[in-house]
Design an enzyme around this catalytic site. Structure first.
Site, PDB file in Angstrom:
ATOM      1  N   LYS A  35       0.860  -1.188   0.000  1.00 29.58           N
ATOM      2  CA  LYS A  35       0.000   0.000   0.000  1.00 29.58           C
ATOM      3  C   LYS A  35       0.895   1.237   0.000  1.00 29.58           C
ATOM      4  O   LYS A  35       1.410   1.659   1.029  1.00 29.58           O
ATOM      5  CB  LYS A  35      -0.898   0.053   1.233  1.00 29.58           C
ATOM      6  N   GLU A  40       8.558   0.069  11.627  1.00 30.20           N
ATOM      7  CA  GLU A  40       9.568   1.140  11.663  1.00 30.20           C
ATOM      8  C   GLU A  40       8.798   2.421  11.953  1.00 30.20           C
ATOM      9  O   GLU A  40       8.058   2.910  11.105  1.00 30.20           O
ATOM     10  CB  GLU A  40      10.286   1.236  10.312  1.00 30.20           C
ATOM     11  N   CYS A  80      12.662  10.000   9.500  1.00 27.21           N
ATOM     12  CA  CYS A  80      12.536   9.440  10.853  1.00 27.21           C
ATOM     13  C   CYS A  80      13.842   9.553  11.623  1.00 27.21           C
ATOM     14  O   CYS A  80      13.831   9.628  12.843  1.00 27.21           O
ATOM     15  CB  CYS A  80      12.096   7.992  10.766  1.00 27.21           C
ATOM     16  N   GLU A 110       7.903  14.311  17.893  1.00 24.95           N
ATOM     17  CA  GLU A 110       8.545  14.364  16.580  1.00 24.95           C
ATOM     18  C   GLU A 110       7.907  15.498  15.755  1.00 24.95           C
ATOM     19  O   GLU A 110       6.690  15.517  15.580  1.00 24.95           O
ATOM     20  CB  GLU A 110       8.296  13.021  15.891  1.00 24.95           C
TER      21      GLU A 110
HETATM   22  P1  NAD Z   1       1.218   7.850   9.258  1.00 24.46           P
HETATM   23  O1  NAD Z   1       1.360   7.008  10.450  1.00 24.46           O
HETATM   24  O2  NAD Z   1       0.251   8.963   9.301  1.00 24.46           O
HETATM   25  O3  NAD Z   1       0.775   6.971   8.009  1.00 24.46           O
HETATM   26  C1  NAD Z   1       1.607   5.956   7.475  1.00 24.46           C
HETATM   27  C2  NAD Z   1       0.797   5.054   6.593  1.00 24.46           C
HETATM   28  O4  NAD Z   1      -0.045   4.258   7.399  1.00 24.46           O
HETATM   29  C3  NAD Z   1      -0.105   5.779   5.600  1.00 24.46           C
HETATM   30  O5  NAD Z   1       0.102   5.191   4.327  1.00 24.46           O
HETATM   31  C4  NAD Z   1      -1.519   5.530   6.122  1.00 24.46           C
HETATM   32  O6  NAD Z   1      -2.446   5.407   5.076  1.00 24.46           O
HETATM   33  C5  NAD Z   1      -1.371   4.219   6.868  1.00 24.46           C
HETATM   34  N1  NAD Z   1      -2.289   4.067   7.982  1.00 24.46           N
HETATM   35  C6  NAD Z   1      -2.815   5.029   8.791  1.00 24.46           C
HETATM   36  N2  NAD Z   1      -3.588   4.476   9.751  1.00 24.46           N
HETATM   37  C7  NAD Z   1      -3.555   3.137   9.552  1.00 24.46           C
HETATM   38  C8  NAD Z   1      -4.119   2.026  10.241  1.00 24.46           C
HETATM   39  N3  NAD Z   1      -4.893   2.189  11.319  1.00 24.46           N
HETATM   40  N4  NAD Z   1      -3.853   0.774   9.790  1.00 24.46           N
HETATM   41  C9  NAD Z   1      -3.056   0.588   8.711  1.00 24.46           C
HETATM   42  N5  NAD Z   1      -2.498   1.609   8.013  1.00 24.46           N
HETATM   43  C10 NAD Z   1      -2.739   2.873   8.439  1.00 24.46           C
HETATM   44  O7  NAD Z   1       2.677   8.358   8.922  1.00 24.46           O
HETATM   45  P2  NAD Z   1       3.154   9.340   7.777  1.00 24.46           P
HETATM   46  O8  NAD Z   1       2.804  10.727   8.163  1.00 24.46           O
HETATM   47  O9  NAD Z   1       2.721   8.864   6.436  1.00 24.46           O
HETATM   48  O10 NAD Z   1       4.738   9.096   7.867  1.00 24.46           O
HETATM   49  C11 NAD Z   1       5.497   9.755   8.793  1.00 24.46           C
HETATM   50  C12 NAD Z   1       5.799   8.879   9.999  1.00 24.46           C
HETATM   51  O11 NAD Z   1       6.513   7.711   9.580  1.00 24.46           O
HETATM   52  C13 NAD Z   1       6.710   9.578  10.987  1.00 24.46           C
HETATM   53  O12 NAD Z   1       6.290   9.324  12.304  1.00 24.46           O
HETATM   54  C14 NAD Z   1       8.054   8.952  10.729  1.00 24.46           C
HETATM   55  O13 NAD Z   1       8.961   8.997  11.791  1.00 24.46           O
HETATM   56  C15 NAD Z   1       7.685   7.566  10.377  1.00 24.46           C
HETATM   57  N6  NAD Z   1       8.786   6.977   9.623  1.00 24.46           N
HETATM   58  C16 NAD Z   1       9.533   6.011  10.229  1.00 24.46           C
HETATM   59  C17 NAD Z   1      10.614   5.475   9.562  1.00 24.46           C
HETATM   60  C18 NAD Z   1      11.451   4.391  10.184  1.00 24.46           C
HETATM   61  O14 NAD Z   1      12.156   3.720   9.452  1.00 24.46           O
HETATM   62  N7  NAD Z   1      11.400   4.188  11.489  1.00 24.46           N
HETATM   63  C19 NAD Z   1      10.934   5.924   8.278  1.00 24.46           C
HETATM   64  C20 NAD Z   1      10.158   6.913   7.698  1.00 24.46           C
HETATM   65  C21 NAD Z   1       9.067   7.430   8.383  1.00 24.46           C
END
Ligand code: NAD
Length: 488
Positions: free
Chosen positions: A178, A252, A286, A385
């Site tokens: 996705k 992650e 991140c 964050e």
């Molecule tokens: P987000 O959590 O808002 O959304 C991430 C994805 O999850 C989206 O595609 C969304 O559609 C999906 N999603 C949302 N709710 C869901 C649910 N209940 N069940 C399943 N899927 C769901 O995050 P974002 O704003 O897209 O990304 C930024 C975040 O990602 C930051 O917190 C960042 O630190 C983290 N991140 C972590 C890493 C790592 O490797 N640790 C790397 C990059 C980003």
């Protein structure tokens, strides 16, 4: 760059190797000016059901294929990604907002990840273990876990797609991905290249969509592993959903990364490194530096160097040459940055540079890279964050205090320590609670090394051999065998 972006978007959803028209389409807008990039097909929970069923049934062909043949296909896919890097980078920059050189770097790293796991997948071998009784033997072997579902965020869509899809496919698992709604197009291009490279039907599906699509994947009884890169709040929601079928999770999640500057640090190089790791991709990383924890002996010199470094940054249209920093990807990022700055200033922090939109941009999610000094420990920017272009500097009187401040968070993804006495810097690194620590280096992602978080920054690891093992089940086969008697 001659890319018809709408033609890329019109490829629709990939289910079972076929292109399927979606029932709904949504626009992707360029964060640099708000213009329409393309409409793309959005998946529904019903599409998830179709794709998972297909992965489960026809995907077996991929699982049963010899690992050498799987490797050949993945290597062909990686070569195609390299060949088309400029076209993919053009699209990635239009949808996500990072400058072209950064998009190229991201895509080439993605190709390297496919190459690495193509080879790693050929070296999945078991062991024989000594047993308590001589007449039995224990064989340990590793097997593809089943259908993998990948949830990818918008900040490094191509890289983080590769970190999940490459090892899962190399392990022999069919994958349903996705991609994020904000940036689904470059991923669509990479998926098309991988399918053209020879992936059989059912091996890889691509279903861009929102949280409802992610939720359906996490809830699906035929998904064996859900691997998600997302915020900590979403990671917890996924884990709760996955608990229903005891679906394995690899998460992650968010970070809040400290950058510790020891009194003997090379201040100029530390300031350059901290600024780059904080503002690259406008802080939407991140492992971005969120907090500098600097010893007061060098704090004034460090902040002056940081200011000079950031003042030299070239902000602009990320598709134009010579631009180092583009817009933020979404309006929400700018809003959160503003809120964190206002909160810190209210609590007594001093604005060193930035803190507002740049002049001369009529549209787009632009915001100046912002440095705050004397930020108190209770400011939001010190604990939450930002995921945007804001860097907080917090001054400390001792190295022990620096370690305590660095660890005073629920996150534990990455940290950085700068100091010329390597013994001392390593001693500090050892005390820091994080999955990755950079000592005199401002990046902890490395192809062959495990990447992941301690505490609430995640579960499991990506990259390195650990990244492959996330998609393998372990089997112990215990066999009774005749004990051979000598002389007969
Ligand atoms: P987000 O959590 O808002 O959304 C991430 C994805 O999850 C989206 O595609 C969304 O559609 C999906 N999603 C949302 N709710 C869901 C649910 N209940 N069940 C399943 N899927 C769901 O995050 P974002 O704003 O897209 O990304 C930024 C975040 O990602 C930051 O917190 C960042 O630190 C983290 N991140 C972590 C890493 C790592 O490797 N640790 C790397 C990059 C980003």
């Amino acid at each position: 760059m001659a890319v018809d972006v709408q033609q890329v978007a019109d490829r629709g959803l990939f289910i079972g190797g076929d292109v399927v028209e979606g029932t709904e389409s949504r626009p992707v807008r360029n964060p640099a000016d708000g213009s329409l990039v393309a409409h793309y097909a959005v998946a529904t929970p019903a599409d998830v059901d179709r794709a998972v069923a297909d992965a489960h049934d026809r995907g077996r062909v991929w699982t049963d294929m010899h690992p050498d043949e799987r490797a050949r296909i993945l290597l062909r896919g990686a070569a195609a990604i390299r060949e088309h890097v400029d076209e993919i980078a053009h699209v990635l920059t239009l949808e996500q907002g990072k400058p072209i050189p950064d998009s190229v770097k991201e895509i080439l790293f993605g190709a390297a990840v496919f190459e690495y796991y193509a080879e790693e997948g050929r070296r999945v071998h078991g062991t024989l273990r000594p047993n308590a009784s001589a007449d039995t033997m224990s064989m340990i072997s590793y097997h593809p876990v089943g259908v993998v579902a990948g949830i990818v965020p918008w900040n490094y869509p191509v890289d983080l797609y590769a970190w999940k899809v490459a090892p899962a496919l190399a392990a022999g698992c069919p994958v349903v991905v996705k991609p994020p709604e904000e940036a689904p197009l470059a991923i669509g291009m990479v998926t098309a290249l991988l399918i053209d490279a020879g992936l059989p039907p059912g091996a890889l599906a691509d279903l861009p969509g929102g949280a409802n699509v992610g939720q359906r994947l996490a809830a699906h009884p035929d998904v064996a592993v859900i691997t998600a890169t997302c915020s900590t709040a979403t990671g917890k929601a996924i884990m709760r959903t996955a608990a229903e079928h005891l679906t394995r999770v690899s998460l992650e999640l968010g970070g809040h990364c400290p950058f510790v500057v020891l009194p003997d640090a090379d201040v100029a190089s530390a300031a350059r490194a901290a600024a780059r790791r904080s503002f690259s991709n406008m802080g939407q990383i991140c492992i971005a530096v969120n907090r500098v924890v600097v010893h007061e002996e060098v704090a004034d010199e460090f902040v002056a160097a940081l200011r000079a470094e950031v003042a030299g940054y070239v902000l602009g249209d990320p598709s134009e040459p010579g631009v180092g920093y583009g817009p933020c990807t979404t309006a929400q990022v700018v809003e959160k940055a503003r809120a964190h700055i206002a909160d810190a200033v209210d609590r007594g922090a001093r604005l060193v540079i930035g803190g507002r939109e740049p002049d001369g941009f009529a549209a787009g999610h632009y915001f100046l890279p912002t440095v705050l000094d004397h930020v108190p420990a209770d400011a939001l920017v010190m604990t939450e964050e930002t995921f945007g272009p804001v860097l907080a500097v917090h001054r400390v009187g001792t190295i022990a205090e620096a370690v305590a401040v660095a660890n005073a968070t629920d996150y534990g993804l990455a940290a950085y320590v700068y100091g010329e006495d390597l013994g001392q810097a390593l001693a500090v690194a050892e005390q820091i609670e994080a999955g990755g620590v950079g000592v005199n280096v401002n990046d902890v992602s490395e192809l062959q090394a495990p990447f992941g978080g301690w505490k609430q920054s995640g579960l499991g690891r990506e990259l390195g051999p650990e990244g492959l093992h996330a998609y393998l089940e372990t089997k112990h086969t215990k066999v009774r065998r005749p004990v051979v008697v000598a002389g007969r």
